[in-house]
Motif scaffolding. Structure first.
Motif, PDB file in Angstrom:
ATOM      1  N   ALA A   1       0.824  -1.211   0.000  1.00 38.84           N
ATOM      2  CA  ALA A   1       0.000   0.000   0.000  1.00 38.84           C
ATOM      3  C   ALA A   1       0.854   1.254   0.000  1.00 38.84           C
ATOM      4  O   ALA A   1       0.444   2.302  -0.522  1.00 38.84           O
ATOM      5  CB  ALA A   1      -0.935  -0.007   1.205  1.00 38.84           C
ATOM      6  N   ALA A   2       2.055   1.172   0.595  1.00 43.70           N
ATOM      7  CA  ALA A   2       2.955   2.326   0.661  1.00 43.70           C
ATOM      8  C   ALA A   2       3.870   2.423  -0.555  1.00 43.70           C
ATOM      9  O   ALA A   2       4.786   3.263  -0.575  1.00 43.70           O
ATOM     10  CB  ALA A   2       3.804   2.251   1.936  1.00 43.70           C
ATOM     11  N   GLY A   3       3.631   1.588  -1.557  1.00 40.45           N
ATOM     12  CA  GLY A   3       4.405   1.699  -2.786  1.00 40.45           C
ATOM     13  C   GLY A   3       5.770   1.046  -2.728  1.00 40.45           C
ATOM     14  O   GLY A   3       6.620   1.295  -3.595  1.00 40.45           O
ATOM     15  N   CYS A   4       6.009   0.184  -1.717  1.00 38.81           N
ATOM     16  CA  CYS A   4       7.262  -0.571  -1.686  1.00 38.81           C
ATOM     17  C   CYS A   4       7.163  -1.729  -2.682  1.00 38.81           C
ATOM     18  O   CYS A   4       6.085  -2.269  -2.920  1.00 38.81           O
ATOM     19  CB  CYS A   4       7.525  -1.150  -0.299  1.00 38.81           C
ATOM     20  SG  CYS A   4       7.615   0.055   1.044  1.00 38.81           S
ATOM     21  N   VAL A   5       8.289  -2.124  -3.217  1.00 37.99           N
ATOM     22  CA  VAL A   5       8.344  -3.312  -4.057  1.00 37.99           C
ATOM     23  C   VAL A   5       8.610  -4.508  -3.149  1.00 37.99           C
ATOM     24  O   VAL A   5       9.683  -4.617  -2.565  1.00 37.99           O
ATOM     25  CB  VAL A   5       9.441  -3.193  -5.132  1.00 37.99           C
ATOM     26  CG1 VAL A   5       9.588  -4.507  -5.889  1.00 37.99           C
ATOM     27  CG2 VAL A   5       9.123  -2.054  -6.083  1.00 37.99           C
ATOM     28  N   ASP A  61      11.231  -3.231 -13.843  1.00 36.47           N
ATOM     29  CA  ASP A  61      10.352  -2.059 -13.916  1.00 36.47           C
ATOM     30  C   ASP A  61       9.698  -1.866 -12.543  1.00 36.47           C
ATOM     31  O   ASP A  61       8.587  -2.329 -12.287  1.00 36.47           O
ATOM     32  CB  ASP A  61       9.290  -2.259 -14.997  1.00 36.47           C
ATOM     33  CG  ASP A  61       8.514  -0.972 -15.286  1.00 36.47           C
ATOM     34  OD1 ASP A  61       8.516  -0.061 -14.419  1.00 36.47           O
ATOM     35  OD2 ASP A  61       7.887  -0.891 -16.365  1.00 36.47           O
ATOM     36  N   LEU A  62      10.404  -1.162 -11.671  1.00 33.27           N
ATOM     37  CA  LEU A  62       9.951  -1.033 -10.284  1.00 33.27           C
ATOM     38  C   LEU A  62       8.689  -0.186 -10.174  1.00 33.27           C
ATOM     39  O   LEU A  62       7.829  -0.467  -9.333  1.00 33.27           O
ATOM     40  CB  LEU A  62      11.067  -0.422  -9.426  1.00 33.27           C
ATOM     41  CG  LEU A  62      12.364  -1.230  -9.342  1.00 33.27           C
ATOM     42  CD1 LEU A  62      13.327  -0.560  -8.375  1.00 33.27           C
ATOM     43  CD2 LEU A  62      12.099  -2.665  -8.921  1.00 33.27           C
ATOM     44  N   LYS A  63       8.558   0.837 -10.995  1.00 33.00           N
ATOM     45  CA  LYS A  63       7.372   1.699 -10.905  1.00 33.00           C
ATOM     46  C   LYS A  63       6.100   0.917 -11.244  1.00 33.00           C
ATOM     47  O   LYS A  63       5.078   1.033 -10.557  1.00 33.00           O
ATOM     48  CB  LYS A  63       7.497   2.908 -11.827  1.00 33.00           C
ATOM     49  CG  LYS A  63       6.321   3.880 -11.694  1.00 33.00           C
ATOM     50  CD  LYS A  63       6.458   5.068 -12.611  1.00 33.00           C
ATOM     51  CE  LYS A  63       5.338   6.086 -12.374  1.00 33.00           C
ATOM     52  NZ  LYS A  63       3.981   5.483 -12.402  1.00 33.00           N
ATOM     53  N   LEU A  64       6.157   0.111 -12.301  1.00 30.68           N
ATOM     54  CA  LEU A  64       4.995  -0.665 -12.706  1.00 30.68           C
ATOM     55  C   LEU A  64       4.613  -1.661 -11.604  1.00 30.68           C
ATOM     56  O   LEU A  64       3.428  -1.794 -11.252  1.00 30.68           O
ATOM     57  CB  LEU A  64       5.280  -1.406 -14.007  1.00 30.68           C
ATOM     58  CG  LEU A  64       4.159  -2.316 -14.528  1.00 30.68           C
ATOM     59  CD1 LEU A  64       2.902  -1.506 -14.820  1.00 30.68           C
ATOM     60  CD2 LEU A  64       4.616  -3.088 -15.765  1.00 30.68           C
ATOM     61  N   VAL A  65       5.602  -2.343 -11.041  1.00 31.40           N
ATOM     62  CA  VAL A  65       5.327  -3.334  -9.990  1.00 31.40           C
ATOM     63  C   VAL A  65       4.778  -2.650  -8.738  1.00 31.40           C
ATOM     64  O   VAL A  65       3.822  -3.138  -8.121  1.00 31.40           O
ATOM     65  CB  VAL A  65       6.602  -4.133  -9.664  1.00 31.40           C
ATOM     66  CG1 VAL A  65       6.387  -5.020  -8.442  1.00 31.40           C
ATOM     67  CG2 VAL A  65       7.025  -4.985 -10.862  1.00 31.40           C
ATOM     68  N   ALA A  66       5.340  -1.502  -8.392  1.00 33.29           N
ATOM     69  CA  ALA A  66       4.868  -0.782  -7.209  1.00 33.29           C
ATOM     70  C   ALA A  66       3.436  -0.305  -7.384  1.00 33.29           C
ATOM     71  O   ALA A  66       2.624  -0.368  -6.444  1.00 33.29           O
ATOM     72  CB  ALA A  66       5.788   0.394  -6.903  1.00 33.29           C
ATOM     73  N   ASP A  67       3.101   0.175  -8.570  1.00 32.45           N
ATOM     74  CA  ASP A  67       1.724   0.628  -8.840  1.00 32.45           C
ATOM     75  C   ASP A  67       0.741  -0.540  -8.738  1.00 32.45           C
ATOM     76  O   ASP A  67      -0.350  -0.413  -8.179  1.00 32.45           O
ATOM     77  CB  ASP A  67       1.640   1.271 -10.221  1.00 32.45           C
ATOM     78  CG  ASP A  67       2.319   2.637 -10.276  1.00 32.45           C
ATOM     79  OD1 ASP A  67       2.587   3.198  -9.193  1.00 32.45           O
ATOM     80  OD2 ASP A  67       2.585   3.129 -11.391  1.00 32.45           O
ATOM     81  N   ARG A  68       1.126  -1.667  -9.309  1.00 29.84           N
ATOM     82  CA  ARG A  68       0.255  -2.846  -9.214  1.00 29.84           C
ATOM     83  C   ARG A  68       0.130  -3.344  -7.768  1.00 29.84           C
ATOM     84  O   ARG A  68      -0.924  -3.828  -7.362  1.00 29.84           O
ATOM     85  CB  ARG A  68       0.817  -3.964 -10.099  1.00 29.84           C
ATOM     86  CG  ARG A  68       0.655  -3.721 -11.599  1.00 29.84           C
ATOM     87  CD  ARG A  68       1.404  -4.793 -12.358  1.00 29.84           C
ATOM     88  NE  ARG A  68       1.212  -4.690 -13.808  1.00 29.84           N
ATOM     89  CZ  ARG A  68       1.937  -5.366 -14.696  1.00 29.84           C
ATOM     90  NH1 ARG A  68       2.905  -6.179 -14.278  1.00 29.84           N
ATOM     91  NH2 ARG A  68       1.699  -5.239 -15.983  1.00 29.84           N
ATOM     92  N   ALA A  69       1.216  -3.235  -7.017  1.00 36.42           N
ATOM     93  CA  ALA A  69       1.186  -3.658  -5.616  1.00 36.42           C
ATOM     94  C   ALA A  69       0.203  -2.811  -4.810  1.00 36.42           C
ATOM     95  O   ALA A  69      -0.548  -3.329  -3.979  1.00 36.42           O
ATOM     96  CB  ALA A  69       2.591  -3.562  -5.013  1.00 36.42           C
ATOM     97  N   ARG A  70       0.200  -1.507  -5.070  1.00 30.49           N
ATOM     98  CA  ARG A  70      -0.738  -0.627  -4.363  1.00 30.49           C
ATOM     99  C   ARG A  70      -2.179  -1.007  -4.693  1.00 30.49           C
ATOM    100  O   ARG A  70      -3.049  -1.016  -3.818  1.00 30.49           O
ATOM    101  CB  ARG A  70      -0.487   0.831  -4.750  1.00 30.49           C
ATOM    102  CG  ARG A  70       0.829   1.402  -4.217  1.00 30.49           C
ATOM    103  CD  ARG A  70       0.928   2.884  -4.541  1.00 30.49           C
ATOM    104  NE  ARG A  70      -0.113   3.631  -3.848  1.00 30.49           N
ATOM    105  CZ  ARG A  70      -0.529   4.840  -4.197  1.00 30.49           C
ATOM    106  NH1 ARG A  70       0.000   5.436  -5.254  1.00 30.49           N
ATOM    107  NH2 ARG A  70      -1.458   5.463  -3.511  1.00 30.49           N
ATOM    108  N   GLU A  71      -2.437  -1.331  -5.952  1.00 30.91           N
ATOM    109  CA  GLU A  71      -3.783  -1.728  -6.359  1.00 30.91           C
ATOM    110  C   GLU A  71      -4.167  -3.066  -5.712  1.00 30.91           C
ATOM    111  O   GLU A  71      -5.287  -3.234  -5.224  1.00 30.91           O
ATOM    112  CB  GLU A  71      -3.835  -1.843  -7.878  1.00 30.91           C
ATOM    113  CG  GLU A  71      -5.211  -2.210  -8.423  1.00 30.91           C
ATOM    114  CD  GLU A  71      -5.225  -2.297  -9.939  1.00 30.91           C
ATOM    115  OE1 GLU A  71      -6.224  -2.782 -10.485  1.00 30.91           O
ATOM    116  OE2 GLU A  71      -4.218  -1.887 -10.575  1.00 30.91           O
TER     117      GLU A  71
END
Length: 532
Positions: free
Chosen positions: A444-448, A489-499
């Motif tokens: 939720a905090a955008g960590c990978v 691609d850390l940004k893509l994974v982090a965004d999906r993790a938040r979702e």
């Protein structure tokens, strides 16, 4: 008024299980017509607990009770329209109108037993007989209610001294003869204390000044009355990190034989009387709640019982990404026992990354946060971690506040979780993470998240979609190295993790919890928790 009792023996540890039980208490206490008690038999402070967990427990009452024996539990659980046992590894029988057993994992009750434990269990029968005799002989078990402030309530009821936290609250329905002592081990030459006696006909305040080693015995009259004890506090040098006040004890009997009996009982280890011979205690519960499909599977396999799935609540809305730093975070209690979080192994892995890839790892820091109890084994484990981390950018943060923890999540780029690493899941499934609340908080905090491919973690993370799963510490190192070198691609994974984290929100938990509770309150007697 519907009376609900939620029993969690380990409230003071403020771990994942405690977040589950306390969030349930918070939600239920907000419902009109519900009165919720949190029950524990080890010292806990509700205000401190609320702060560490980030919950509002202002509508919840805290009650401390002494676990004397399984039979004695009837005195506590029978008061409730709904009793929920939310204590890990508990075999407490329940006597509420409706009873639910919250199972984090069906861990074998002898999981940590050595040869001495098994030998002492041979004396379980005589020990239970002694406790049963004491319950009949000693009215103090029935006439004293410990509300808060005693570290070991059972010692107090057995006529032995119990440290207070500086503030203790007791109710007496019979004679109230209380002793206070400033023990010889105290660092205070003089300890100031105050006893407030609240009776139906008024209130009395008794100030005391106790020299080191001095004790005072006070006959406060007969109940019903409430006794509030306040005193100076201090900490002992060494390994005991608790804040301590005066030692309190009660003189419930003058009979020498009864005193001798209580003295003997006071030295009997609790596990002897709490260890179940079988799983018959489960028959006193109308239903079982499991926290993950992983736990649900093993409940069916080991206990031969069905359970209802209720994922733990995660306050996902309270965790937001911040300005990310070169930080790796791991969150979990510090303890060496069977399902420990493998902080030592993670420190060693981080050190190897720093030594073998110093250029890529330049500026990276490892943060280890989690609860820490004053138990000697836990303190020793913490010292071993500190010794291993010496000279490296590793930050060890025990018992930090909720706001500081949220900030760590917000600033961390990666989240590691390795509970169960090196263990055999088929032989010892209890050694793995049963779900993984902190993993969801990190997402939720955008960590990978880079977590072990075992236990409940597989229900949270979809590999290479919203996080990464590893099967060995070498894989953990390689995934982390690929990430810091920019190959992922850390940004893509982090965004999906938040979702993905929204699936485990407190809102979803609240809706299902209320549905379960309302169903059992209406139709509790119709539910049948029998073997498959």
């Amino acid at each position: 008024m519907v009376r609900i009792g939620i029993y969690d023996r380990y409230l003071s540890t403020a771990g994942g299980g405690e977040r589950y039980s306390c969030k349930a208490a918070e939600i239920l206490s907000r419902q009109q017509g519900y009165q919720v008690d949190l029950l524990t038999d080890l010292h806990a402070d509700l205000n401190q607990l609320s702060g560490r967990l980030g919950l509002d427990l202002s509508q919840v009452r805290l009650k401390h009770f002494a676990f004397i024996s399984p039979h004695y539990a009837q005195n506590i659980t029978s008061d409730y329209d709904l009793f929920i046992n939310a204590t890990y590894l508990s075999s407490l029988p329940a006597y509420g109108a409706v009873n639910l057993y919250l199972c984090y994992f069906p861990t074998p009750f002898d999981v940590d037993f050595g040869w001495l434990h098994r030998f002492l269990l041979l004396f379980r029968g005589p020990a239970l007989a002694l406790f049963h005799l004491a319950e009949k002989w000693c009215p103090s078990f029935r006439q004293i209610e410990i509300l808060s402030g005693l570290y070991e309530p059972q010692r107090f009821l057995l006529g032995r001294g119990s440290w207070t936290s500086g503030q203790a609250s007791l109710k007496f329905s019979g004679p109230a003869v209380v002793g206070l002592k400033n023990p010889s081990s105290s660092p205070l030459d003089q300890l100031a204390a105050e006893i407030k006696v609240i009776a139906e006909n008024g209130m009395q305040t008794i100030p005391l000044a106790l020299e080191r080693g001095q004790a005072r015995i006070l006959d406060l009259g007969r109940g019903p009355l409430q006794v509030e004890i306040k005193s100076d506090t201090f900490s002992l040098p060494g390994k005991d990190t608790r804040e301590l006040g005066a030692v309190a004890y009660q003189l419930g009997t003058k009979n020498p034989l009864k005193k001798f009996l209580l003295k003997i009982i006071g030295y009997i280890p609790q596990f002897i009387v709490s260890y179940p011979r079988n799983l018959d205690f489960l028959d006193t519960y109308q239903g079982i709640i499991s926290i993950s499909r992983y736990s649900q599977k093993w409940i069916e396999q080991w206990w031969k019982r069905r359970s209802e799935l209720l994922f733990p609540p995660v306050e996902v809305e309270q965790f937001k990404p911040g300005k990310k730093q070169k930080a790796i975070l791991s969150v979990g209690r510090f303890f060496p026992e069977h399902h420990n979080k493998k902080q030592l192994e993670m420190v060693e892995t981080f050190k190897q990354l720093c030594d073998q890839h110093s250029l890529e790892m330049e500026g990276y820091q490892l943060y280890l946060a989690g609860g820490l109890s004053p138990k000697k084994e836990h303190q020793d484990y913490m010292r071993a971690i500190e010794a291993s981390a010496k000279g490296y950018p590793v930050h060890i943060l025990p018992n930090i506040g909720y706001d500081q923890l949220r900030q760590l999540f917000a600033q961390s780029t990666f989240f590691w979780h390795a509970a169960g690493m090196g263990e055999d899941e088929a032989r010892h499934p209890e050694k793995f993470e049963h779900f993984g609340i902190t993993t969801v908080e990190a997402m939720a905090a955008g960590c990978v998240p880079i977590v072990i491919n075992k236990g409940g973690q597989r229900e949270i993370i979809r590999d290479k979609i919203d996080g990464y799963l590893f099967d060995s510490l070498d894989q953990l190192k390689q995934i982390t190295l690929d990430a810091v070198q920019g190959r992922l691609d850390l940004k893509l994974v982090a965004d999906r993790a938040r979702e993905r984290a929204q699936m485990f929100s407190s809102q979803n938990f609240s809706q299902k919890l209320l549905k379960i509770v309302q169903d059992y309150l209406r139709h509790g007697s119709e539910h049948n928790n029998r073997k498959l």
